[in-house]
Design a protein around this motif. Structure first.
Motif, PDB file in Angstrom:
ATOM      1  N   ILE A  92       0.663  -1.180   0.181  1.00  0.00           N
ATOM      2  CA  ILE A  92      -0.174  -0.148  -0.184  1.00  0.00           C
ATOM      3  C   ILE A  92       0.832   1.481   0.269  1.00  0.00           C
ATOM      4  O   ILE A  92       0.655   1.946  -0.626  1.00  0.00           O
ATOM      5  CB  ILE A  92      -0.535  -0.144   1.047  1.00  0.00           C
ATOM      6  N   PHE A  93       2.505   1.185   1.180  1.00  0.00           N
ATOM      7  CA  PHE A  93       2.625   2.045   0.867  1.00  0.00           C
ATOM      8  C   PHE A  93       3.449   2.482  -0.762  1.00  0.00           C
ATOM      9  O   PHE A  93       3.340   3.736  -0.851  1.00  0.00           O
ATOM     10  CB  PHE A  93       4.192   2.249   2.255  1.00  0.00           C
ATOM     11  N   LEU A  94       4.192   1.642  -1.238  1.00  0.00           N
ATOM     12  CA  LEU A  94       4.602   1.729  -2.582  1.00  0.00           C
ATOM     13  C   LEU A  94       3.891   2.144  -2.730  1.00  0.00           C
ATOM     14  O   LEU A  94       4.122   2.850  -4.014  1.00  0.00           O
ATOM     15  CB  LEU A  94       5.223   0.533  -3.228  1.00  0.00           C
ATOM     16  N   GLN A  95       2.773   1.510  -3.670  1.00  0.00           N
ATOM     17  CA  GLN A  95       1.596   3.078  -4.676  1.00  0.00           C
ATOM     18  C   GLN A  95       1.404   3.955  -4.500  1.00  0.00           C
ATOM     19  O   GLN A  95       0.823   5.149  -4.922  1.00  0.00           O
ATOM     20  CB  GLN A  95       0.493   1.843  -4.459  1.00  0.00           C
ATOM     21  N   ALA A  96       0.650   4.323  -2.515  1.00  0.00           N
ATOM     22  CA  ALA A  96       0.904   5.913  -2.705  1.00  0.00           C
ATOM     23  C   ALA A  96       1.766   6.778  -2.753  1.00  0.00           C
ATOM     24  O   ALA A  96       1.429   8.128  -3.345  1.00  0.00           O
ATOM     25  CB  ALA A  96      -0.141   5.654  -0.684  1.00  0.00           C
ATOM     26  N   LYS A  97       3.341   5.960  -2.233  1.00  0.00           N
ATOM     27  CA  LYS A  97       4.041   7.302  -2.136  1.00  0.00           C
ATOM     28  C   LYS A  97       4.553   6.930  -4.064  1.00  0.00           C
ATOM     29  O   LYS A  97       4.917   7.779  -4.345  1.00  0.00           O
ATOM     30  CB  LYS A  97       5.542   6.027  -1.861  1.00  0.00           C
ATOM     31  N   LYS A  98       4.502   6.017  -5.023  1.00  0.00           N
ATOM     32  CA  LYS A  98       4.054   6.740  -6.097  1.00  0.00           C
ATOM     33  C   LYS A  98       3.428   7.804  -6.873  1.00  0.00           C
ATOM     34  O   LYS A  98       3.644   8.299  -7.300  1.00  0.00           O
ATOM     35  CB  LYS A  98       4.248   5.110  -7.320  1.00  0.00           C
ATOM     36  N   LEU A  99       2.406   7.428  -6.232  1.00  0.00           N
ATOM     37  CA  LEU A  99       0.904   8.724  -6.898  1.00  0.00           C
ATOM     38  C   LEU A  99       1.535  10.127  -6.231  1.00  0.00           C
ATOM     39  O   LEU A  99       1.106  10.803  -7.030  1.00  0.00           O
ATOM     40  CB  LEU A  99      -0.299   7.737  -5.802  1.00  0.00           C
ATOM     41  N   PHE A 100       1.760   9.915  -4.803  1.00  0.00           N
ATOM     42  CA  PHE A 100       2.428  10.852  -4.125  1.00  0.00           C
ATOM     43  C   PHE A 100       2.828  11.472  -4.761  1.00  0.00           C
ATOM     44  O   PHE A 100       3.600  13.163  -4.612  1.00  0.00           O
ATOM     45  CB  PHE A 100       2.808  10.425  -2.744  1.00  0.00           C
ATOM     46  N   GLU A 101       4.172  11.044  -4.687  1.00  0.00           N
ATOM     47  CA  GLU A 101       5.886  11.724  -6.024  1.00  0.00           C
ATOM     48  C   GLU A 101       5.462  11.953  -6.884  1.00  0.00           C
ATOM     49  O   GLU A 101       6.077  13.024  -7.519  1.00  0.00           O
ATOM     50  CB  GLU A 101       6.690  10.810  -6.239  1.00  0.00           C
ATOM     51  N   LEU A 102       4.315  11.959  -7.909  1.00  0.00           N
ATOM     52  CA  LEU A 102       3.929  12.124  -9.449  1.00  0.00           C
ATOM     53  C   LEU A 102       3.050  13.127  -9.142  1.00  0.00           C
ATOM     54  O   LEU A 102       3.332  14.519  -9.882  1.00  0.00           O
ATOM     55  CB  LEU A 102       3.564  10.748  -9.724  1.00  0.00           C
ATOM     56  N   HIS A 103       1.985  13.301  -8.209  1.00  0.00           N
ATOM     57  CA  HIS A 103       1.734  14.477  -8.291  1.00  0.00           C
ATOM     58  C   HIS A 103       1.784  15.266  -7.032  1.00  0.00           C
ATOM     59  O   HIS A 103       0.838  16.831  -6.972  1.00  0.00           O
ATOM     60  CB  HIS A 103       0.054  13.503  -7.696  1.00  0.00           C
ATOM     61  N   TRP A 104       2.363  15.317  -5.974  1.00  0.00           N
ATOM     62  CA  TRP A 104       2.560  16.501  -5.115  1.00  0.00           C
ATOM     63  C   TRP A 104       3.352  17.841  -6.255  1.00  0.00           C
ATOM     64  O   TRP A 104       4.443  17.936  -6.705  1.00  0.00           O
ATOM     65  CB  TRP A 104       3.469  16.120  -3.999  1.00  0.00           C
ATOM     66  N   GLU A 105       2.746  18.886  -5.364  1.00  0.00           N
ATOM     67  CA  GLU A 105       4.194  19.750  -6.367  1.00  0.00           C
ATOM     68  C   GLU A 105       4.801  20.747  -5.875  1.00  0.00           C
ATOM     69  O   GLU A 105       5.401  22.100  -5.898  1.00  0.00           O
ATOM     70  CB  GLU A 105       2.338  21.153  -6.302  1.00  0.00           C
ATOM     71  N   GLY A 106       4.707  20.453  -4.148  1.00  0.00           N
ATOM     72  CA  GLY A 106       5.939  21.183  -3.704  1.00  0.00           C
ATOM     73  C   GLY A 106       5.139  21.828  -2.830  1.00  0.00           C
ATOM     74  O   GLY A 106       6.204  22.337  -1.660  1.00  0.00           O
ATOM     75  N   GLU A 107       4.090  22.438  -2.490  1.00  0.00           N
ATOM     76  CA  GLU A 107       3.257  23.244  -1.628  1.00  0.00           C
ATOM     77  C   GLU A 107       2.980  22.426  -0.362  1.00  0.00           C
ATOM     78  O   GLU A 107       3.053  20.996  -0.155  1.00  0.00           O
ATOM     79  CB  GLU A 107       2.909  24.182  -2.385  1.00  0.00           C
ATOM     80  N   PRO A 108       3.442  23.190   0.709  1.00  0.00           N
ATOM     81  CA  PRO A 108       2.975  22.839   2.190  1.00  0.00           C
ATOM     82  C   PRO A 108       1.523  22.378   1.249  1.00  0.00           C
ATOM     83  O   PRO A 108       0.089  22.473   1.381  1.00  0.00           O
ATOM     84  CB  PRO A 108       2.778  24.438   2.844  1.00  0.00           C
ATOM     85  N   ILE A 109       2.024  21.074   2.565  1.00  0.00           N
ATOM     86  CA  ILE A 109       0.495  19.546   2.795  1.00  0.00           C
ATOM     87  C   ILE A 109      -0.445  20.168   4.458  1.00  0.00           C
ATOM     88  O   ILE A 109       0.406  20.194   5.470  1.00  0.00           O
ATOM     89  CB  ILE A 109       0.566  19.188   2.106  1.00  0.00           C
ATOM     90  N   ARG A 110      -1.405  20.241   3.984  1.00  0.00           N
ATOM     91  CA  ARG A 110      -2.101  20.221   5.789  1.00  0.00           C
ATOM     92  C   ARG A 110      -2.438  19.629   5.634  1.00  0.00           C
ATOM     93  O   ARG A 110      -2.536  19.240   6.887  1.00  0.00           O
ATOM     94  CB  ARG A 110      -3.580  21.352   4.983  1.00  0.00           C
ATOM     95  N   LEU A 111      -3.349  18.009   4.632  1.00  0.00           N
ATOM     96  CA  LEU A 111      -3.915  16.926   5.210  1.00  0.00           C
ATOM     97  C   LEU A 111      -3.194  15.817   3.946  1.00  0.00           C
ATOM     98  O   LEU A 111      -3.333  15.715   2.938  1.00  0.00           O
ATOM     99  CB  LEU A 111      -5.370  17.088   5.395  1.00  0.00           C
ATOM    100  N   LEU A 112      -3.257  14.368   3.926  1.00  0.00           N
ATOM    101  CA  LEU A 112      -3.073  13.538   3.778  1.00  0.00           C
ATOM    102  C   LEU A 112      -3.869  12.565   3.571  1.00  0.00           C
ATOM    103  O   LEU A 112      -4.462  11.732   5.224  1.00  0.00           O
ATOM    104  CB  LEU A 112      -1.569  13.267   3.473  1.00  0.00           C
ATOM    105  N   GLY A 113      -4.328  11.545   3.256  1.00  0.00           N
ATOM    106  CA  GLY A 113      -4.846  10.285   3.005  1.00  0.00           C
ATOM    107  C   GLY A 113      -4.826   9.746   2.575  1.00  0.00           C
ATOM    108  O   GLY A 113      -4.293   9.907   0.692  1.00  0.00           O
ATOM    109  N   ILE A 114      -5.661   7.919   2.558  1.00  0.00           N
ATOM    110  CA  ILE A 114      -5.347   7.397   1.076  1.00  0.00           C
ATOM    111  C   ILE A 114      -6.435   5.483   1.804  1.00  0.00           C
ATOM    112  O   ILE A 114      -6.524   5.622   2.771  1.00  0.00           O
ATOM    113  CB  ILE A 114      -3.754   6.088   2.223  1.00  0.00           C
ATOM    114  N   THR A 115      -6.671   6.091   0.850  1.00  0.00           N
ATOM    115  CA  THR A 115      -7.894   5.037   0.671  1.00  0.00           C
ATOM    116  C   THR A 115      -8.195   4.017   0.019  1.00  0.00           C
ATOM    117  O   THR A 115      -7.597   4.240  -1.311  1.00  0.00           O
ATOM    118  CB  THR A 115      -8.952   5.376   0.390  1.00  0.00           C
ATOM    119  N   SER A 116      -8.290   2.420   0.010  1.00  0.00           N
ATOM    120  CA  SER A 116      -7.776   1.725  -0.855  1.00  0.00           C
ATOM    121  C   SER A 116      -9.794   1.436  -0.780  1.00  0.00           C
ATOM    122  O   SER A 116     -10.931   1.324  -0.930  1.00  0.00           O
ATOM    123  CB  SER A 116      -7.602   0.140   0.243  1.00  0.00           C
ATOM    124  N   THR A 117      -9.890   0.565  -2.501  1.00  0.00           N
ATOM    125  CA  THR A 117     -11.167   0.363  -2.739  1.00  0.00           C
ATOM    126  C   THR A 117     -11.330   0.008  -4.304  1.00  0.00           C
ATOM    127  O   THR A 117     -10.656  -1.837  -4.486  1.00  0.00           O
ATOM    128  CB  THR A 117     -11.938   1.686  -3.937  1.00  0.00           C
TER     129      THR A 117
END
Length: 416
Positions: A321-346
């Motif tokens: 789960i972490f590897l998939q979430a990390k890949k998505l995060f690194e692909l879409h994070w814009e580098g700006e300060p973050i207030r909230l993070l979430g992970i959902t499995s569907t």
């Protein structure tokens, strides 16, 4: 179990009013009539109003409002942390009471559900039954409720929202043009803020507009949900009241608000790691695997980004789960300060029904496990399913007071 008639049904939607706050008032009558809010982490910035009493609402306090803002609007606000064990017990008592009337009880969340009284309404007028249920909930459990009465689940849900607190509303199909259609489309059950914005692009502003909209345009805009929403707007809904639906888990997720906005990648990845562990624990407890992973990124300016990826193989392990979430995060994070993070499995599937598509990257590991899996399969075949499973099945209870899916988690022990 009797099968409901699709036509001529009498469905109630029972919606408990300000449930968490009402349970606290029932536990401590000194809170009655006072502005009360239930909020997570009252001492920290991430304290958010989960629910509040009607006295607090009269001062402008609302669900999901930051606690600091609520206290500014209502300085005398009484704030309590959630007591989920207490709410779970109250929910059990509520549904036990409803089952005294019929076995056709479908919990939707911890504080609302449907019942089908078609087979018992020949002996009593539905309004009399509704008043009796509402009175008993108040007198025996000290919990206020609103009840919608209609020929299907959608209309019953809409009806229960029309009079709060302690309302009873009948909504017949012949009344939808008068009572339902003038409402803004955003007030319709099943239409969220984003969907309402999309519908505006087709100049659909009211439920009447949606009821008359072009089906092809709606499907192009919203997929199959577009056609479904049009049917609902016309009062059509053939879903039965299904007591078994409480065992269907469509998603498992968790999110957390950071103590302060952060752009520290190491810190953010550590948060994703903790969320992955939480989601993994809950997937394993429910004995399901996920085939799609979502991440949610909310920036300091409250702009929210949600991205997902369909997986080749169903997963439930923390590291996967972490590897998939990390890949998505690194692909879409814009580098700006973050207030909230979430992970959902569907797109969940039951563990015993899951299969794994072997690929070049997983074949070696799977092949290594094959001998022991074959032994387990043979024993289970001879002596019964699930006698043995790989690993240890535990009943460890996890602290979930900070998780976002409590409304579904409370159902986990209804099989006991």
């Amino acid at each position: 179990m009797k099968t409901n008639q699709v036509h001529g049904r009498i469905i109630f939607h029972i919606d408990m009013n300000s449930f968490y706050a009402s349970v606290e008032m029932a536990f401590d009558p000194a809170l009655n009539g006072k502005p009360l809010a239930i909020a997570g982490n009252p001492e920290e910035r991430k304290g958010i109003i989960v629910t509040c009493s009607y006295e607090a609402r009269a001062k402008g306090v609302k669900t999901t409002m930051p606690l600091w803002q609520a206290r500014k609007l209502c300085p005398e606000l009484i704030v309590k942390k959630p007591n989920f064990d207490r709410y779970r017990q109250a929910s059990k008592a509520m549904f036990t009471l409803l089952r005294e009337y019929t076995s056709l009880v479908e919990p939707v969340s911890i504080d609302e559900g449907y019942i089908d009284i078609t087979d018992i309404s020949t002996d009593k007028n539905p309004l009399v039954i509704a008043r009796e249920i509402q009175s008993r909930l108040m007198e025996e459990l000290l919990l206020p409720s609103s009840i919608g009465i209609a020929p299907n689940k959608f209309l019953a849900k809409m009806a229960s929202n029309m009079k709060k607190p302690m309302g009873i509303t009948v909504l017949r199909k012949r009344e939808i043009q008068e009572k339902l259609w003038p409402m803004l489309v955003g007030e319709m059950h099943g239409v969220g803020e984003k969907t309402a914005e999309k519908l505006k692009t087709l100049n659909i502003l009211t439920i009447k507009d949606l009821a008359a909209a072009d089906t092809i345009q709606l499907k192009s805009l919203l997929g199959v949900n577009g056609e479904r929403l049009k049917k609902r707007a016309n009062g059509l809904d053939q879903r039965p009241v299904d007591p078994e639906s409480i065992y269907e888990f469509k998603s498992v997720g968790n999110s957390t608000t950071l103590p302060k906005d952060s752009s520290n990648e190491h810190e953010l990845l550590a948060v994703l790691k903790r969320l992955s562990q939480s989601v993994s624990n809950r997937l394993k407890r429910k004995e399901v695997l996920g085939t799609r992973i979502f991440i949610t990124i909310r920036y300091g300016d409250r702009r929210t980004v949600t991205r997902s990826e369909k997986l080749n193989n169903p997963i439930s392990q923390e590291e996967e789960i972490f590897l998939q979430a990390k890949k998505l995060f690194e692909l879409h994070w814009e580098g700006e300060p973050i207030r909230l993070l979430g992970i959902t499995s569907t797109d969940l599937i039951e563990k015993q029904e899951a299969y794994k598509q072997l690929d070049l990257f997983s074949f070696e590991t799977d092949a290594g496990e094959e001998p022991i899996l074959n032994v387990i399969a043979k024993i289970n075949k001879k002596y019964g399913d699930n006698l043995l499973i790989k690993g240890i099945k535990t009943n460890t209870q996890h602290n979930e007071t900070s998780e976002t899916s409590f409304n579904k988690d409370f159902l986990r022990d209804k099989k006991d």
